[in-house]
Design a protein around this motif. Structure first.
Motif, PDB file in Angstrom:
ATOM      1  N   LEU A  74       0.837  -1.201   0.000  1.00  0.00           N
ATOM      2  CA  LEU A  74       0.000   0.000   0.000  1.00  0.00           C
ATOM      3  C   LEU A  74       0.872   1.252   0.000  1.00  0.00           C
ATOM      4  O   LEU A  74       0.584   2.216  -0.716  1.00  0.00           O
ATOM      5  N   TYR A  75       1.940   1.252   0.782  1.00  0.00           N
ATOM      6  CA  TYR A  75       2.841   2.405   0.826  1.00  0.00           C
ATOM      7  C   TYR A  75       3.455   2.661  -0.532  1.00  0.00           C
ATOM      8  O   TYR A  75       3.630   3.803  -0.937  1.00  0.00           O
ATOM      9  N   ARG A  76       3.804   1.594  -1.230  1.00  0.00           N
ATOM     10  CA  ARG A  76       4.385   1.767  -2.560  1.00  0.00           C
ATOM     11  C   ARG A  76       3.373   2.450  -3.488  1.00  0.00           C
ATOM     12  O   ARG A  76       3.730   3.343  -4.254  1.00  0.00           O
ATOM     13  N   ILE A  77       2.126   2.051  -3.402  1.00  0.00           N
ATOM     14  CA  ILE A  77       1.076   2.699  -4.200  1.00  0.00           C
ATOM     15  C   ILE A  77       0.973   4.171  -3.816  1.00  0.00           C
ATOM     16  O   ILE A  77       0.910   5.049  -4.687  1.00  0.00           O
ATOM     17  N   ALA A  78       0.972   4.460  -2.518  1.00  0.00           N
ATOM     18  CA  ALA A  78       0.851   5.841  -2.047  1.00  0.00           C
ATOM     19  C   ALA A  78       2.051   6.688  -2.478  1.00  0.00           C
ATOM     20  O   ALA A  78       1.876   7.855  -2.865  1.00  0.00           O
ATOM     21  N   ILE A  79       3.238   6.116  -2.430  1.00  0.00           N
ATOM     22  CA  ILE A  79       4.421   6.852  -2.884  1.00  0.00           C
ATOM     23  C   ILE A  79       4.304   7.160  -4.369  1.00  0.00           C
ATOM     24  O   ILE A  79       4.540   8.287  -4.806  1.00  0.00           O
ATOM     25  N   ASN A  80       3.925   6.161  -5.159  1.00  0.00           N
ATOM     26  CA  ASN A  80       3.772   6.389  -6.600  1.00  0.00           C
ATOM     27  C   ASN A  80       2.721   7.453  -6.893  1.00  0.00           C
ATOM     28  O   ASN A  80       2.918   8.313  -7.760  1.00  0.00           O
ATOM     29  N   GLU A  81       1.617   7.409  -6.172  1.00  0.00           N
ATOM     30  CA  GLU A  81       0.569   8.413  -6.383  1.00  0.00           C
ATOM     31  C   GLU A  81       1.040   9.797  -5.969  1.00  0.00           C
ATOM     32  O   GLU A  81       0.708  10.790  -6.613  1.00  0.00           O
ATOM     33  N   SER A  82       1.818   9.876  -4.898  1.00  0.00           N
ATOM     34  CA  SER A  82       2.379  11.160  -4.468  1.00  0.00           C
ATOM     35  C   SER A  82       3.340  11.704  -5.525  1.00  0.00           C
ATOM     36  O   SER A  82       3.312  12.901  -5.846  1.00  0.00           O
ATOM     37  N   LEU A  83       4.182  10.827  -6.055  1.00  0.00           N
ATOM     38  CA  LEU A  83       5.109  11.248  -7.105  1.00  0.00           C
ATOM     39  C   LEU A  83       4.355  11.686  -8.358  1.00  0.00           C
ATOM     40  O   LEU A  83       4.715  12.679  -8.993  1.00  0.00           O
ATOM     41  N   ASN A  84       3.292  10.973  -8.700  1.00  0.00           N
ATOM     42  CA  ASN A  84       2.479  11.361  -9.854  1.00  0.00           C
ATOM     43  C   ASN A  84       1.823  12.717  -9.628  1.00  0.00           C
ATOM     44  O   ASN A  84       1.765  13.551 -10.538  1.00  0.00           O
ATOM     45  N   ALA A  85       1.316  12.950  -8.425  1.00  0.00           N
ATOM     46  CA  ALA A  85       0.682  14.230  -8.107  1.00  0.00           C
ATOM     47  C   ALA A  85       1.696  15.369  -8.205  1.00  0.00           C
ATOM     48  O   ALA A  85       1.388  16.449  -8.726  1.00  0.00           O
ATOM     49  N   ARG A  86       2.910  15.134  -7.717  1.00  0.00           N
ATOM     50  CA  ARG A  86       3.957  16.155  -7.821  1.00  0.00           C
ATOM     51  C   ARG A  86       4.298  16.427  -9.282  1.00  0.00           C
ATOM     52  O   ARG A  86       4.514  17.567  -9.668  1.00  0.00           O
ATOM     53  N   ALA A  87       4.326  15.399 -10.092  1.00  0.00           N
ATOM     54  CA  ALA A  87       4.676  15.565 -11.504  1.00  0.00           C
ATOM     55  C   ALA A  87       3.607  16.349 -12.257  1.00  0.00           C
ATOM     56  O   ALA A  87       3.912  17.062 -13.214  1.00  0.00           O
ATOM     57  N   ARG A  88       2.356  16.229 -11.819  1.00  0.00           N
ATOM     58  CA  ARG A  88       1.261  16.954 -12.480  1.00  0.00           C
ATOM     59  C   ARG A  88       1.263  18.443 -12.153  1.00  0.00           C
ATOM     60  O   ARG A  88       0.631  19.234 -12.846  1.00  0.00           O
ATOM     61  N   ARG A  89       1.953  18.810 -11.089  1.00  0.00           N
ATOM     62  CA  ARG A  89       2.045  20.222 -10.706  1.00  0.00           C
ATOM     63  C   ARG A  89       2.868  20.989 -11.723  1.00  0.00           C
ATOM     64  O   ARG A  89       3.574  20.415 -12.546  1.00  0.00           O
ATOM     65  N   GLN A  90       2.817  22.299 -11.609  1.00  0.00           N
ATOM     66  CA  GLN A  90       3.646  23.131 -12.474  1.00  0.00           C
ATOM     67  C   GLN A  90       5.111  22.834 -12.207  1.00  0.00           C
ATOM     68  O   GLN A  90       5.474  22.438 -11.103  1.00  0.00           O
ATOM     69  N   PRO A  91       5.951  23.050 -13.202  1.00  0.00           N
ATOM     70  CA  PRO A  91       7.374  22.776 -13.011  1.00  0.00           C
ATOM     71  C   PRO A  91       7.922  23.553 -11.821  1.00  0.00           C
ATOM     72  O   PRO A  91       7.545  24.691 -11.583  1.00  0.00           O
ATOM     73  N   ALA A  92       8.828  22.903 -11.095  1.00  0.00           N
ATOM     74  CA  ALA A  92       9.450  23.547  -9.936  1.00  0.00           C
ATOM     75  C   ALA A  92      10.386  24.643 -10.409  1.00  0.00           C
ATOM     76  O   ALA A  92      10.942  24.580 -11.504  1.00  0.00           O
ATOM     77  N   GLU A  93      10.569  25.656  -9.566  1.00  0.00           N
ATOM     78  CA  GLU A  93      11.487  26.730  -9.929  1.00  0.00           C
ATOM     79  C   GLU A  93      12.920  26.224  -9.874  1.00  0.00           C
ATOM     80  O   GLU A  93      13.215  25.237  -9.219  1.00  0.00           O
ATOM     81  N   SER A  94      13.782  26.907 -10.553  1.00  0.00           N
ATOM     82  CA  SER A  94      15.188  26.532 -10.602  1.00  0.00           C
ATOM     83  C   SER A  94      15.814  26.628  -9.217  1.00  0.00           C
ATOM     84  O   SER A  94      15.552  27.566  -8.474  1.00  0.00           O
ATOM     85  N   LEU A  95      16.676  25.678  -8.893  1.00  0.00           N
ATOM     86  CA  LEU A  95      17.366  25.719  -7.604  1.00  0.00           C
ATOM     87  C   LEU A  95      18.232  26.967  -7.489  1.00  0.00           C
ATOM     88  O   LEU A  95      18.290  27.590  -6.438  1.00  0.00           O
TER      89      LEU A  95
END
Length: 181
Positions: A74-95
């Protein structure tokens, strides 16, 4: 004991007992939500990810082979979904743009906001896989073995990747003027 109980609840769910799955949700909803909020930094997104993770777990329960613990799967599913949600966000600003030296000392920076808040902000700038490792180890306090089981990698790999993630966070902290005492 918990793993055996989970296995029984999974078995009952597969045979159509919806209440058995409700028991799994009740047991793991809070830890999944905490993982998601640490990964995403947003309660609304974390609620969505938590819900999606449980829906996917229910839909794919026939794919759970029982070799690992239900919790890890279940944690693996939740991690993947969290990563997918982050990827759907606008691009992160430059470091480079976001980590310019402010001229504040570590004491001033800590006074402006709690150190924990700063760490959370900087963790959001790490690669998602590095952030997930740090969250699992330091915030959720999973053992190396549990993280390895969740990610499907050997314990030595977890330790190595965790070392790299810690160093990356340390670099970001130093750029903000925070050094080890």
């Amino acid at each position: 004991m918990e793993a055996a109980e989970d296995a029984e609840l999974v078995r009952r769910t597969r045979h159509g007992d919806v209440r058995a799955f409700e028991a799994l949700v009740a047991r793991y909803e809070r830890p999944v939500f905490h993982l998601a909020i640490r990964m995403l930094g947003n309660r609304e997104d974390a609620r969505d990810v938590t819900q999606v993770a449980f829906v996917k777990a229910y839909q794919r329960l026939d794919q759970f082979d029982g070799r690992s613990r239900f919790f890890s799967w279940l944690y693996r599913i939740a991690i993947n979904e969290s990563l997918n949600a982050r990827a759907r966000r606008q691009p992160a600003e430059s470091l480079d743009e976001s980590l310019e030296w402010t001229g504040r000392s570590p004491d001033e920076e800590a006074g402006r906001s709690e150190l924990e808040e700063l760490v959370q902000e900087l963790m959001a700038r790490l690669e998602p896989a590095q952030r997930a490792l740090l969250v699992m180890r330091h915030q959720l306090q999973l053992s190396y073995a549990e993280i390895g089981e969740t990610l499907g990698v050997p314990e030595k790999t977890v330790k190595s990747r965790l070392f790299t993630a810690r160093r990356a966070l340390e670099v970001l902290l130093r750029r903000r003027g925070v050094t080890q005492a």
